[in-house]
Design an enzyme around this catalytic site. Sequence first.
Site, PDB file in Angstrom:
ATOM      1  N   ASN A   6       0.872  -1.174   0.000  1.00 23.39           N
ATOM      2  CA  ASN A   6       0.000   0.000   0.000  1.00 23.39           C
ATOM      3  C   ASN A   6       0.909   1.224   0.000  1.00 23.39           C
ATOM      4  OD1 ASN A   6      -1.753   2.082   0.474  1.00 23.39           O
ATOM      5  ND2 ASN A   6      -2.350   1.415   2.544  1.00 23.39           N
ATOM      6  N   LYS A   8       0.106   4.223  -0.172  1.00 24.08           N
ATOM      7  CA  LYS A   8      -0.542   5.408   0.423  1.00 24.08           C
ATOM      8  C   LYS A   8      -0.286   6.618  -0.492  1.00 24.08           C
ATOM      9  CE  LYS A   8      -0.253   3.177   4.858  1.00 24.08           C
ATOM     10  NZ  LYS A   8      -0.222   3.268   6.307  1.00 24.08           N
ATOM     11  N   HIS A  92      -9.633   1.033   4.823  1.00 24.90           N
ATOM     12  CA  HIS A  92      -8.361   1.225   5.527  1.00 24.90           C
ATOM     13  C   HIS A  92      -8.606   2.164   6.714  1.00 24.90           C
ATOM     14  CE1 HIS A  92      -4.281   2.429   6.466  1.00 24.90           C
ATOM     15  NE2 HIS A  92      -3.882   1.354   5.818  1.00 24.90           N
ATOM     16  N   GLU A  94      -7.083   4.581   7.807  1.00 25.39           N
ATOM     17  CA  GLU A  94      -6.902   6.012   7.515  1.00 25.39           C
ATOM     18  C   GLU A  94      -8.137   6.589   6.828  1.00 25.39           C
ATOM     19  OE1 GLU A  94      -3.127   5.467   5.544  1.00 25.39           O
ATOM     20  OE2 GLU A  94      -2.279   4.847   7.462  1.00 25.39           O
ATOM     21  N   GLU A 163      -5.390  -5.002  10.380  1.00 22.70           N
ATOM     22  CA  GLU A 163      -4.349  -4.004  10.624  1.00 22.70           C
ATOM     23  C   GLU A 163      -4.648  -3.276  11.933  1.00 22.70           C
ATOM     24  OE1 GLU A 163      -2.271  -2.721   6.674  1.00 22.70           O
ATOM     25  OE2 GLU A 163      -3.927  -1.387   7.090  1.00 22.70           O
ATOM     26  N   GLY A 169       2.595   2.142  10.815  1.00 26.14           N
ATOM     27  CA  GLY A 169       3.572   3.222  10.684  1.00 26.14           C
ATOM     28  C   GLY A 169       4.296   3.557  11.979  1.00 26.14           C
ATOM     29  N   SER A 205       3.450  -2.261  10.199  1.00 26.02           N
ATOM     30  CA  SER A 205       4.906  -2.299  10.406  1.00 26.02           C
ATOM     31  C   SER A 205       5.540  -3.624   9.979  1.00 26.02           C
ATOM     32  CB  SER A 205       5.254  -1.989  11.867  1.00 26.02           C
ATOM     33  OG  SER A 205       4.854  -0.665  12.198  1.00 26.02           O
TER      34      SER A 205
END
Length: 248
Positions: A6, A8, A92, A94, A163, A169, A205
């Site tokens: 991904n 992003k 996702h 985010e 996730e 991250g 991660s």
Amino acid sequence: MLVVGNWKMHGDWGSNAQRLQALHQQWVAQPSVTLAVCVPSPYLGQAQQALQHGVVAWGAQDVSAHAGGAYTGEVSAAMLADFGTRYVLVGHSERRQYHGETSEHVAAKAQAALHAGITPIVCVGESLAQRQAQQTEAVVLSQLGAVLEALGEQALAMVLAYEPIWSIGTGQTATAEQAQAVHAVLRTRLRQHGAATVPLLYGGSVNPSNVAGLLAQPDINGALVGGASLKADDFLAIGQAALSAAAL
Ligand code: 13P
């Protein structure tokens, strides 16, 4: 096994070209592992051009729940399909966090993707506060439940990614045991729905050093990789680790 990068909102034409070329040239067709990259939508055509004569698949990071119409800024599943898109991330964290997407909205997006022949990679995961309050199972089951309800039998055609938000991250990967525990819960729920074969990816991660332990778990069928997918060498190393895990 399925290993998905991904990207992003990273990259530009020049750096994408290098990364795509490296993947195209260095990843050899493997029956046991599929490698894919989810790129920012404006670069789907670039990914298609670079990868179409090879074995690395490409995907998008979001899709509209609507088929078409007056939805400024949205991109429909049919538009993604026009660029050979095989996968699309939906839900996702985010998107849920910054764009207020609810599980019902995510389910509608998954439906739209399937309707256009694109495999939705449905993302679920809990926040640190939710984990600390022992709500992990309830949160992921509620996120998954909305999608299963909307998709019915079509759920068999999706991919599910766990996730944990606290691990995205942050460099703080869930331990293989923590990830497996949640994956087992998700697998049980999928089995109840007649969809036990849905691939279950772990994300958060993931890097070349920690991926082998994660992929050795019985209910982890691949990885959804953020930061490490921006370096072709690291991403290819993760693909190689998936090959080794698949051979076990
Ligand atoms: P990182 O691998 O950078 O933690 O990102 C994970 C992720 O959000 C992939 O979708």
